[in-house]
Scaffold this motif. Sequence first.
Motif, short mmCIF file in Angstrom:
data_model
loop_
_atom_site.label_atom_id
_atom_site.label_comp_id
_atom_site.label_asym_id
_atom_site.label_seq_id
_atom_site.Cartn_x
_atom_site.Cartn_y
_atom_site.Cartn_z
N LEU A 150 49.50 44.84 50.27
CA LEU A 150 49.06 46.09 49.66
C LEU A 150 49.16 46.01 48.14
O LEU A 150 48.31 46.55 47.42
N ALA A 151 50.20 45.35 47.63
CA ALA A 151 50.35 45.20 46.18
C ALA A 151 49.17 44.42 45.59
O ALA A 151 48.62 44.80 44.55
N LEU A 152 48.78 43.34 46.24
CA LEU A 152 47.66 42.55 45.73
C LEU A 152 46.35 43.30 45.85
O LEU A 152 45.51 43.27 44.94
N ALA A 153 46.15 44.00 46.96
CA ALA A 153 44.93 44.77 47.12
C ALA A 153 44.84 45.89 46.08
O ALA A 153 43.77 46.14 45.50
N HIS A 154 45.97 46.55 45.80
CA HIS A 154 45.96 47.61 44.81
C HIS A 154 45.76 47.03 43.40
O HIS A 154 45.05 47.62 42.58
N ALA A 155 46.38 45.89 43.12
CA ALA A 155 46.19 45.25 41.82
C ALA A 155 44.72 44.96 41.58
O ALA A 155 44.19 45.18 40.47
N ARG A 156 44.02 44.48 42.60
CA ARG A 156 42.59 44.23 42.43
C ARG A 156 41.82 45.54 42.24
O ARG A 156 40.89 45.61 41.41
N THR A 157 42.21 46.57 42.97
CA THR A 157 41.55 47.87 42.83
C THR A 157 41.66 48.39 41.39
O THR A 157 40.68 48.86 40.80
N VAL A 158 42.87 48.28 40.82
CA VAL A 158 43.07 48.75 39.45
C VAL A 158 42.35 47.84 38.46
O VAL A 158 41.73 48.31 37.49
N ALA A 159 42.41 46.54 38.68
CA ALA A 159 41.72 45.60 37.78
C ALA A 159 40.22 45.89 37.74
O ALA A 159 39.58 45.79 36.68
N ASP A 160 39.66 46.25 38.88
CA ASP A 160 38.24 46.58 38.92
C ASP A 160 37.89 47.81 38.09
O ASP A 160 36.74 47.98 37.67
N ARG A 161 38.88 48.66 37.83
CA ARG A 161 38.64 49.88 37.06
C ARG A 161 38.76 49.66 35.55
O ARG A 161 38.34 50.52 34.76
N LEU A 162 39.31 48.52 35.15
CA LEU A 162 39.59 48.31 33.72
C LEU A 162 38.33 48.22 32.88
O LEU A 162 38.35 48.51 31.68
N GLY A 163 37.23 47.84 33.46
CA GLY A 163 35.98 47.75 32.72
C GLY A 163 35.43 49.11 32.33
O GLY A 163 34.46 49.19 31.56
#
Length: 454
Positions: free
Chosen positions: A320-333
């Motif tokens: 879940l930590a890795l999946a959430h990290a990717r979710t947030v990273a996708d929002r940084l743009g």
Amino acid sequence: MADIVVLGAGVAGLGLAAFAARRGHRVTLVERDGPPPEGGAHTEVADWERRGVPHARQGHALLGLGIGVLRAECPDVLAELTGRGAVAVPLDTGGDDLGLLSRRLVFEAALRRRAAADPAVTLLRDRATGLLSGPAPYGVPQVSGVRLAESGDLAADVVLDATGRRSPVAAWLTEIGAAPPRETVQSCGFSYIAQEFALAPGCRFPSLRAPVVHELDFATVLAFPGDNGRFHLSTTVSSHDPVRTRLLQLPVYLRFLESVAPVRDWLDGATPVGGPLPMAGLENRRRSLVADGTPLVTGYALVGDACVQTNPTFGRGVSLALAHARTVADRLGRLDQDPAQWALETHEATEECLGLWFEQQVATDAARLAELAGGAHDDSLTARVLTALAVLREDDAHVRVAAERVYHMLLTPAELMRDRKVARRVLAFLREHPDLRRDHVGPTRQDFERLVTG
């Protein structure tokens, strides 16, 4: 390109730093603990001081959801891990999905080396003491950076808090004039005792499923196979069990494990490494930085366990930590948009990523705690469906594939039941077995007390 500050170099923070750098951002990763020692996997587990991760040496499962994220984002991490003794396990999901057998610190060390080697990532050994804030044009404080104990003030376009379940977010927000996060908390009421073992030369793990779960009337024993022939046997008991602390004595704990018939296959020829490790004070906790559709703060977000933490019985935390990290990273743009809108959209994406699994864990833990405390069996539809799946998967290939996908969080329970073939078979099975119960193994409570007090 944005300037990102990530607080905490656990799995969520390391993953987020690597994923953000891959998307073209500059990242400063702040972590108080030092790097892993040289010397290989066993040295990393034995000697790496990780005060910020109290469960670092407990058993861990690395499920298909998290491994899928890494295969897409950082395949070199998986290559390093398998080269250092971790085992990639093909999953019975009808695709090319993988699980991974690795101890937590071996996995984390590989992820840390990957993040630290990225030229867009600066790994700063320091400790955050608070948040910096600027003008509040959106009606709530706007975070503009962090205060560090040694390095002074550090400006950022966004601060991402991956400091884990003990995040000081409430105090930090109060200090800058924001309301504390909204929280949902369930005390799990469990205590864990974990013991590491080494397989004898030439021996194999009895199962490559992680974790393997054996339920007793008053406890649960879980096997977590790992890297390089090491594995953990963990036991959960009620935190109010009067004899639980006796299991911290290695001879007593081994005597108890020997009494659980299916666990003996794991013990045959295995050697204990160190002594039993306790873990208590567990909670399912969800923190939200949005209230009534309005952000409490902008320029700041919670990631991983700082946002949502779950009881580790099913080993979901790392994935879940890795999946959430990717979710947030996708929002940084999208950081150049209205900060309040960014906060709201990131919150919504977080709910979609984590909310379902949090709610399921809360319901499961409430029912299991009642059983451990001597209460009634959980007869809810959810519990009966899960039991039916566990039985049917042994002889039904279609159900087995679907159940494996749910177990590894590649499919939600709701999506599972929209599979008409699975739904028909499960409901028919429940009609034929109205008094369905899980099979419990191991000694009776009376025998257990004799084993641990004798």
